[in-house]
Write an enzyme that holds these catalytic residues in place. Structure first.
Site, mmCIF file in Angstrom:
data_model
loop_
_atom_site.group_PDB
_atom_site.id
_atom_site.type_symbol
_atom_site.label_atom_id
_atom_site.label_comp_id
_atom_site.label_asym_id
_atom_site.label_seq_id
_atom_site.Cartn_x
_atom_site.Cartn_y
_atom_site.Cartn_z
ATOM 1 N N THR A 129 0.831 -1.209 0.000
ATOM 2 C CA THR A 129 0.000 0.000 0.000
ATOM 3 C C THR A 129 0.862 1.254 0.000
ATOM 4 O O THR A 129 0.482 2.289 -0.536
ATOM 5 C CB THR A 129 -0.906 -0.030 1.252
ATOM 6 O OG1 THR A 129 -1.806 -1.127 1.106
ATOM 7 C CG2 THR A 129 -1.700 1.245 1.421
ATOM 8 N N SER A 168 1.519 -7.491 -0.882
ATOM 9 C CA SER A 168 2.216 -8.533 -0.117
ATOM 10 C C SER A 168 1.347 -9.752 0.174
ATOM 11 O O SER A 168 1.856 -10.800 0.558
ATOM 12 C CB SER A 168 2.803 -7.967 1.174
ATOM 13 O OG SER A 168 1.824 -7.806 2.167
ATOM 14 N N THR A 213 1.694 -4.261 4.336
ATOM 15 C CA THR A 213 1.503 -4.589 5.756
ATOM 16 C C THR A 213 1.028 -6.027 5.963
ATOM 17 O O THR A 213 1.309 -6.627 6.996
ATOM 18 C CB THR A 213 0.448 -3.664 6.403
ATOM 19 O OG1 THR A 213 -0.775 -3.791 5.678
ATOM 20 C CG2 THR A 213 0.895 -2.221 6.423
ATOM 21 N N ASP A 214 0.286 -6.565 4.978
ATOM 22 C CA ASP A 214 -0.417 -7.837 5.208
ATOM 23 C C ASP A 214 0.503 -8.974 5.642
ATOM 24 O O ASP A 214 0.154 -9.755 6.527
ATOM 25 C CB ASP A 214 -1.182 -8.260 3.942
ATOM 26 C CG ASP A 214 -2.457 -7.455 3.751
ATOM 27 O OD1 ASP A 214 -2.767 -6.609 4.611
ATOM 28 O OD2 ASP A 214 -3.150 -7.683 2.740
HETATM 29 N N1 ASP Z 1 -2.611 -5.684 0.797
HETATM 30 C C1 ASP Z 1 -1.611 -4.661 1.021
HETATM 31 C C2 ASP Z 1 -0.252 -5.348 1.051
HETATM 32 O O1 ASP Z 1 0.008 -6.069 1.986
HETATM 33 C C3 ASP Z 1 -1.894 -4.003 2.289
HETATM 34 C C4 ASP Z 1 -0.882 -3.033 2.777
HETATM 35 O O2 ASP Z 1 0.194 -2.853 2.272
HETATM 36 O O3 ASP Z 1 -1.224 -2.390 3.783
HETATM 37 O O4 ASP Z 1 0.535 -5.172 0.153
#
Ligand code: ASP
Length: 330
Positions: free
Chosen positions: A13, A63, A96-97
């Site tokens: 993100t 991710s 973050t995931d």
């Molecule tokens: N789905 C995104 C990822 O993990 C979420 C994020 O980055 O917050 O790449």
């Protein structure tokens, strides 16, 4: 010698784009190259404490879609840069995931000799780069602060000015900017106005695994032992475990292990436990953890090896899975 800080981009993100600057939910992750993200941060160079900046896009993914080959590719670049005398530290921009999985993987596979004196700081964002109130730029500046802090070392994760250790960190919120937590151990420290404040001591390095096994010429998904995760719950049964054991579709590698996220203290519904016992009898390694957000499975006796209870891990299910995959590599 002038030192360098290296930013490695992997997507997420933090590199995401939405159609509107007010949209923090329906965006495309992994769109903007890390060099462009760095260029867009005002005054970043002033935070370098005399070091030079270098960046490289290792891959560009949401991710949630990563696999062990991506971890391995990233580990190769981390080892490459940390081995260079002029590199002071590394910042990785990441989704973050699954950031906690990448953090744990790197902490277990980058040689201790490199991590004992240099930091690898994973950072991320909960809002896309195009958001009017994006958190990514501040997280990158704070991560740079940690990467250039005297004494910083090991694999760390920074989000919302809070620094966590690779072993403890877990994503605990799906929307809040302060989305990570280190459970009972608490975070390693915080960044305040461009200064890192350590709460206690730097976290101890995790026991490393044989580095050579992570450097095959052409890693493929099939090279990685297949380890699945199942969750126990009211009404759980053994159908999914039996299907996993029976199913070896074309291209799937054979099942080598199952991590169970058990209820409470790693407890498992008896119908699921029966299927897991059968899987174990066929040579599939079974590890039990807890689906609780905090705490580690407590054994009646430290050396409790009752096979009916299955081997317990103090890690979260996703990290226990990585630990088992690394163990099964040899
Ligand atoms: N789905 C995104 C990822 O993990 C979420 C994020 O980055 O917050 O790449």
């Amino acid at each position: 010698m002038q030192q360098r800080v290296v930013f490695l981009g992997t997507g997420g993100t933090i590199a995401g784009q939405a159609e509107s600057s007010q949209d923090n939910v329906s965006y495309q992750a992994a769109q903007i190259e890390v060099g462009k993200l760095l260029e867009a941060i005002p005054g970043l160079r002033g935070q370098l404490r005399g070091a030079l900046l270098h960046s490289e896009q290792v891959f560009q993914f949401n991710s949630k879609d990563l696999n062990p080959c991506h971890w391995q590719q990233l580990q190769g670049r981390v080892v490459h840069y940390l081995s260079q005398a002029d590199v002071r530290g590394i910042v990785i921009t990441h989704g973050t995931d699954t950031a906690e999985e990448t953090a744990y993987f790197l902490a277990r596979t980058v040689p201790e000799a490199l991590l004992c004196s240099k930091p690898v700081v994973i950072t991320c964002a909960m809002r896309p780069a195009t958001s009017a109130h994006s958190d990514g730029p501040q997280n990158m500046v704070d991560a740079l602060c940690v990467a250039t802090t005297e004494g910083a070392h090991g694999v760390l994760l920074l989000c919302s000015a809070t620094v966590h250790s690779a072993l403890r960190v877990q994503k605990v919120h799906l929307y809040r900017l302060d989305a990570f937590d280190s459970g009972e151990a608490g975070p390693v420290g915080v960044v305040e106005e461009g200064q890192f404040r350590l709460f206690g001591a730097w976290p101890e390095l995790l026991e490393t695994v044989t580095h050579r096994s992570l450097s095959p010429q052409a890693p493929t998904k099939q090279d990685w032992p297949r380890v699945e995760i199942v969750t126990s719950h009211a009404g759980a049964n053994g159908a999914s475990v039996r299907a996993m054991c029976a199913h070896t579709a074309q291209g799937d590698s054979p099942l080598r292990g199952i991590v169970v996220a058990g209820t409470g203290n790693g407890d498992i519904h008896h119908d699921l436990a029966q299927a897991l016992n059968d899987a174990q009898a066929q040579g599939v390694r079974v590890i039990r953890t807890s689906r609780c957000a905090t705490g580690s499975v407590v054994l009646a006796q430290p050396n409790d090896t009752d096979p009916k209870l299955f081997e317990a891990s103090p890690l979260s299910a996703v990290k226990a899975r990585i630990a088992l995959m690394l163990e099964l590599l040899d």
